[in-house]
Design an enzyme around this catalytic site. Structure first.
Site, PDB file in Angstrom:
ATOM      1  N   ARG A 110       0.836  -1.185   0.000  1.00  0.00           N
ATOM      2  CA  ARG A 110       0.000   0.000   0.000  1.00  0.00           C
ATOM      3  C   ARG A 110       0.874   1.239   0.000  1.00  0.00           C
ATOM      4  NH1 ARG A 110      -4.657   1.040   4.389  1.00  0.00           N
ATOM      5  NH2 ARG A 110      -2.971   0.853   5.881  1.00  0.00           N
ATOM      6  N   THR A 114      -1.015   7.641  -0.916  1.00  0.00           N
ATOM      7  CA  THR A 114      -2.296   7.619  -1.653  1.00  0.00           C
ATOM      8  C   THR A 114      -3.231   6.526  -1.135  1.00  0.00           C
ATOM      9  OG1 THR A 114      -1.429   6.004  -3.213  1.00  0.00           O
ATOM     10  CG2 THR A 114      -1.091   8.330  -3.766  1.00  0.00           C
ATOM     11  N   ASP A 211      -1.084  -3.370  12.033  1.00  0.00           N
ATOM     12  CA  ASP A 211      -0.646  -3.889  10.737  1.00  0.00           C
ATOM     13  C   ASP A 211      -0.521  -5.418  10.838  1.00  0.00           C
ATOM     14  OD1 ASP A 211       1.203  -2.774   8.090  1.00  0.00           O
ATOM     15  OD2 ASP A 211       1.287  -4.874   8.687  1.00  0.00           O
ATOM     16  N   ASP A 214       2.963  -6.905   9.831  1.00  0.00           N
ATOM     17  CA  ASP A 214       4.012  -6.667  10.834  1.00  0.00           C
ATOM     18  C   ASP A 214       3.818  -7.548  12.050  1.00  0.00           C
ATOM     19  OD1 ASP A 214       5.502  -4.819   9.459  1.00  0.00           O
ATOM     20  OD2 ASP A 214       4.436  -3.087  10.283  1.00  0.00           O
TER      21      ASP A 214
END
Ligand code: URA
Length: 222
Positions: A110, A114, A211, A214
């Site tokens: 990602r 944006t 995340d 992660d």
């Protein structure tokens, strides 16, 4: 965007979903504990997602006598498509349940500015032989903005896979991503364990779990 979450979004209700969500949301859980609970959740969701796989009758012999049995219809190809890298936690258990399935990785990260997906890997074939006979399960633990999910679904549609032969499997989702997918792919079946409140300004699910990649792969920047 108007709320358009369709009946094709199935939220799997099970005490073990609640329990394992409780584990993975906790920021103090180790990466190993996170991974194990993620896999337990993935197992429950995969069983739900594969509930309508077509069966075929086969004649076999037990040690006692001949009989008819139902097995997966080998006229269909089954594909698990994990979106790298967090989708691997789901494809690991999916391929243990259906070992003959093909695992076709799709890699997107990602762009943090944006929030759009950037492709870096695509292990799908250029052409599918008989795409109407292909069942695709797209695997990503998080439907957040929905942008990478959208890109993966669009890739399979472009290759001739029917939307009714696709299932999206996601552990956590949120209204923003679901609305996008339901608006553009109203026939898509989505299996999830919970729909959270919203997205924050950085594109993270709230309250979410942080995340997922992660936490799975222990790459937290502390
Ligand atoms: N991806 C994640 O891993 N977590 C989020 O909250 C959103 C996207």
């Amino acid at each position: 965007m108007k709320n358009a979450i369709s009946n094709n979004v199935i939220v799997v209700k099970h005490p073990l979903c609640e329990h394992n969500l409780g584990v993975i949301r906790d920021k103090n859980v180790s990466s190993d504990g996170f991974k194990n609970s993620m896999k337990r959740l993935a197992t429950i969701l995969i069983l739900e997602a594969t509930k309508e796989l077509p069966l075929k009758s086969y004649r076999i012999e037990t040690p006692i006598k001949e009989c008819d049995v139902q097995k997966l219809d080998n006229g269909y190809k089954i594909i698990f498509a994990p979106i790298l890298r967090a989708g691997l936690a789901i494809s690991d258990v999916a391929s243990a349940i259906i070992p003959d399935a093909s695992i076709q990785h799709v890699g997107m990260y990602r762009d943090e500015t944006t929030l759009e997906p950037v492709w870096y890997y695509d292990k799908t074939p250029v052409l599918y032989e008989n795409p109407q006979k292909v069942k695709v399960f797209i695997l990503d633990p998080m439907i957040a903005t929905g942008n990478s999910s959208h890109a993966a679904i669009s890739l399979f549609l472009k290759k001739g896979i029917l939307i009714e032969n696709m299932v999206f499997v996601s552990i956590l989702s949120c209204p923003e991503g679901l609305n996008l997918l339901c608006r553009d792919f109203p026939e898509l079946k989505i299996i999830t364990a919970q729909i959270d409140e919203c997205l924050n300004e950085r594109g993270y699910i709230v309250p979410g779990l942080g995340d997922a990649g992660d936490r799975l792969f222990n790459t937290f920047e502390k």
